[in-house]
Design a protein around this motif. Structure first.
Motif, PDB file in Angstrom:
ATOM      1  N   LEU A 208       0.822  -1.204   0.000  1.00 56.99           N
ATOM      2  CA  LEU A 208       0.000   0.000   0.000  1.00 56.99           C
ATOM      3  C   LEU A 208       0.856   1.254   0.000  1.00 56.99           C
ATOM      4  O   LEU A 208       0.513   2.255  -0.621  1.00 56.99           O
ATOM      5  N   ILE A 209       1.970   1.203   0.730  1.00 58.92           N
ATOM      6  CA  ILE A 209       2.818   2.385   0.846  1.00 58.92           C
ATOM      7  C   ILE A 209       3.557   2.670  -0.455  1.00 58.92           C
ATOM      8  O   ILE A 209       3.706   3.822  -0.863  1.00 58.92           O
ATOM      9  N   GLU A 210       3.999   1.595  -1.131  1.00 55.20           N
ATOM     10  CA  GLU A 210       4.802   1.808  -2.340  1.00 55.20           C
ATOM     11  C   GLU A 210       4.098   1.384  -3.619  1.00 55.20           C
ATOM     12  O   GLU A 210       4.600   1.622  -4.712  1.00 55.20           O
ATOM     13  N   GLY A 211       2.940   0.738  -3.493  1.00 52.80           N
ATOM     14  CA  GLY A 211       2.282   0.141  -4.637  1.00 52.80           C
ATOM     15  C   GLY A 211       1.349   1.079  -5.362  1.00 52.80           C
ATOM     16  O   GLY A 211       1.566   2.291  -5.414  1.00 52.80           O
ATOM     17  N   PRO A 212       0.240   0.521  -5.905  1.00 51.93           N
ATOM     18  CA  PRO A 212      -0.666   1.343  -6.716  1.00 51.93           C
ATOM     19  C   PRO A 212      -1.318   2.476  -5.931  1.00 51.93           C
ATOM     20  O   PRO A 212      -1.683   3.486  -6.508  1.00 51.93           O
ATOM     21  N   ARG A 213      -1.442   2.313  -4.609  1.00 50.51           N
ATOM     22  CA  ARG A 213      -1.989   3.415  -3.793  1.00 50.51           C
ATOM     23  C   ARG A 213      -0.838   4.208  -3.179  1.00 50.51           C
ATOM     24  O   ARG A 213      -0.646   4.243  -1.974  1.00 50.51           O
ATOM     25  N   GLU A 214      -0.072   4.827  -4.034  1.00 53.11           N
ATOM     26  CA  GLU A 214       1.077   5.579  -3.551  1.00 53.11           C
ATOM     27  C   GLU A 214       0.663   6.781  -2.713  1.00 53.11           C
ATOM     28  O   GLU A 214       1.496   7.380  -2.039  1.00 53.11           O
ATOM     29  N   ASP A 215      -0.629   7.138  -2.794  1.00 55.86           N
ATOM     30  CA  ASP A 215      -1.080   8.277  -1.998  1.00 55.86           C
ATOM     31  C   ASP A 215      -1.375   7.873  -0.558  1.00 55.86           C
ATOM     32  O   ASP A 215      -1.731   8.715   0.253  1.00 55.86           O
ATOM     33  N   PHE A 216      -1.276   6.575  -0.222  1.00 58.80           N
ATOM     34  CA  PHE A 216      -1.490   6.154   1.159  1.00 58.80           C
ATOM     35  C   PHE A 216      -0.192   6.310   1.940  1.00 58.80           C
ATOM     36  O   PHE A 216       0.837   5.740   1.569  1.00 58.80           O
ATOM     37  N   ARG A 217      -0.263   7.080   3.015  1.00 58.09           N
ATOM     38  CA  ARG A 217       0.906   7.318   3.848  1.00 58.09           C
ATOM     39  C   ARG A 217       0.647   6.796   5.246  1.00 58.09           C
ATOM     40  O   ARG A 217      -0.449   6.933   5.778  1.00 58.09           O
ATOM     41  N   LEU A 218       1.686   6.210   5.821  1.00 54.73           N
ATOM     42  CA  LEU A 218       1.628   5.690   7.179  1.00 54.73           C
ATOM     43  C   LEU A 218       2.737   6.365   7.957  1.00 54.73           C
ATOM     44  O   LEU A 218       3.906   6.313   7.557  1.00 54.73           O
ATOM     45  N   LEU A 219       2.377   7.039   9.059  1.00 51.23           N
ATOM     46  CA  LEU A 219       3.360   7.776   9.845  1.00 51.23           C
ATOM     47  C   LEU A 219       3.310   7.332  11.300  1.00 51.23           C
ATOM     48  O   LEU A 219       2.237   7.045  11.840  1.00 51.23           O
ATOM     49  N   ILE A 220       4.474   7.269  11.931  1.00 46.25           N
ATOM     50  CA  ILE A 220       4.577   6.983  13.358  1.00 46.25           C
ATOM     51  C   ILE A 220       5.319   8.133  14.010  1.00 46.25           C
ATOM     52  O   ILE A 220       6.451   8.456  13.627  1.00 46.25           O
TER      53      ILE A 220
ATOM     54  N   GLY B 298       4.940  11.192  13.543  1.00 46.52           N
ATOM     55  CA  GLY B 298       5.249  12.193  12.537  1.00 46.52           C
ATOM     56  C   GLY B 298       6.251  11.778  11.487  1.00 46.52           C
ATOM     57  O   GLY B 298       6.494  12.514  10.526  1.00 46.52           O
ATOM     58  N   LYS B 299       6.819  10.594  11.606  1.00 45.56           N
ATOM     59  CA  LYS B 299       7.830  10.119  10.665  1.00 45.56           C
ATOM     60  C   LYS B 299       7.201   9.113   9.701  1.00 45.56           C
ATOM     61  O   LYS B 299       6.611   8.120  10.133  1.00 45.56           O
ATOM     62  N   PRO B 300       7.336   9.327   8.382  1.00 50.12           N
ATOM     63  CA  PRO B 300       6.775   8.376   7.423  1.00 50.12           C
ATOM     64  C   PRO B 300       7.427   6.997   7.570  1.00 50.12           C
ATOM     65  O   PRO B 300       8.642   6.879   7.755  1.00 50.12           O
ATOM     66  N   VAL B 301       6.607   5.976   7.500  1.00 46.68           N
ATOM     67  CA  VAL B 301       7.108   4.606   7.561  1.00 46.68           C
ATOM     68  C   VAL B 301       7.582   4.207   6.170  1.00 46.68           C
ATOM     69  O   VAL B 301       6.821   4.281   5.198  1.00 46.68           O
ATOM     70  N   ALA B 302       8.837   3.800   6.067  1.00 48.72           N
ATOM     71  CA  ALA B 302       9.397   3.374   4.788  1.00 48.72           C
ATOM     72  C   ALA B 302       9.018   1.918   4.541  1.00 48.72           C
ATOM     73  O   ALA B 302       9.151   1.079   5.437  1.00 48.72           O
ATOM     74  N   PRO B 303       8.521   1.580   3.351  1.00 47.02           N
ATOM     75  CA  PRO B 303       8.101   0.203   3.090  1.00 47.02           C
ATOM     76  C   PRO B 303       9.282  -0.761   3.098  1.00 47.02           C
ATOM     77  O   PRO B 303      10.397  -0.405   2.715  1.00 47.02           O
ATOM     78  N   TRP B 304       9.014  -1.970   3.545  1.00 44.06           N
ATOM     79  CA  TRP B 304      10.012  -3.040   3.484  1.00 44.06           C
ATOM     80  C   TRP B 304       9.367  -4.255   2.838  1.00 44.06           C
ATOM     81  O   TRP B 304       8.432  -4.844   3.381  1.00 44.06           O
TER      82      TRP B 304
END
Length: 219
Positions: free
Chosen positions: A187-199, A201-207
């Motif tokens: 979700l973070i890096e795929g077709p829904r690139e507009d979905f952001r996940l933050l912890i 205040g820091k964006p979670v980098a996809p793994w």
């Protein structure tokens, strides 16, 4: 039964992933997790900018087992039994508050408090309106959104155990980040690139555990 539901085997990361699933199902473009250390009064909140819920929808969402698993569901609906939000949250905390608002609507808020239920076992399953006295400020971030939902965990007896300190809490935050980076990497890096996940205040980098596109892989 409420106490029994707490023993379904969730880790903190798995429980938070269940809550974020709800944000995805609600069409959120962003979910923000906030870990706040305050000893035994520490708390975790999850704020999303999804479509939000009306008063009736929130009451249904906070009621156990309201969804028939045989009902037809939308492809993006990740829930099935109507239990995830409650069981995931109860596995970590004794007080669950959910506030939500629809576009152009008012904030609605309901709360489960397992200590209040335990104190009055003959009083039925009491669900309260509004945040706990003194916790009003923790749902204020929702007011700045056009629509969305805020989930607040308090009295986290399964997270902040005797002997826990701020270092343990920081380690937990790091563990949750790594688990969510894997769980939601598509979700973070795929077709829904507009979905952001933050912890915090820091964006979670996809793994990506499959290492898709890595030059060392034959495909």
């Amino acid at each position: 039964m409420m106490e029994a539901l707490r023993g379904l085997g969730y880790s903190t990361a798995a429980a938070l992933a269940d809550v974020v699933d709800n944000s995805v199902s609600a069409g959120a473009s962003e979910a923000r997790l906030l870990f706040e250390w305050d000893g035994a009064e520490s708390r975790i909140s999850i704020l999303d900018d999804g479509r939000g819920m009306s008063d009736a929808e929130l009451e249904a969402a906070m009621t156990l087992g309201t969804i028939n698993p045989l009902d037809e569901r939308a492809p993006t609906d990740l829930g099935r039994f109507g239990m995830g939000l409650k069981t995931a949250s109860f596995s970590q905390c004794r007080r669950l508050t959910v506030a939500s608002k629809r576009a152009e609507g008012e904030i609605v808020c309901l709360r489960w408090d397992l200590d209040a239920i335990a104190a009055d076992p003959e009083g039925g399953w009491l669900m309260f309106e509004g945040p706990s006295p003194g916790s009003e400020r923790f749902i204020e971030p929702l007011a700045g959104l056009r629509s969305g939902t805020l989930v607040l965990w308090e009295r986290m007896d399964r997270v902040v155990t005797p002997g826990s300190d701020i270092d343990h809490f920081a380690d937990l935050t790091d563990d949750v980040e790594s688990r969510l980076a894997m769980t939601f990497h598509r979700l973070i890096e795929g077709p829904r690139e507009d979905f952001r996940l933050l912890i915090n205040g820091k964006p979670v980098a996809p793994w990506d555990p499959f290492m898709t596109g890595h030059p060392a892989k034959p495909w």
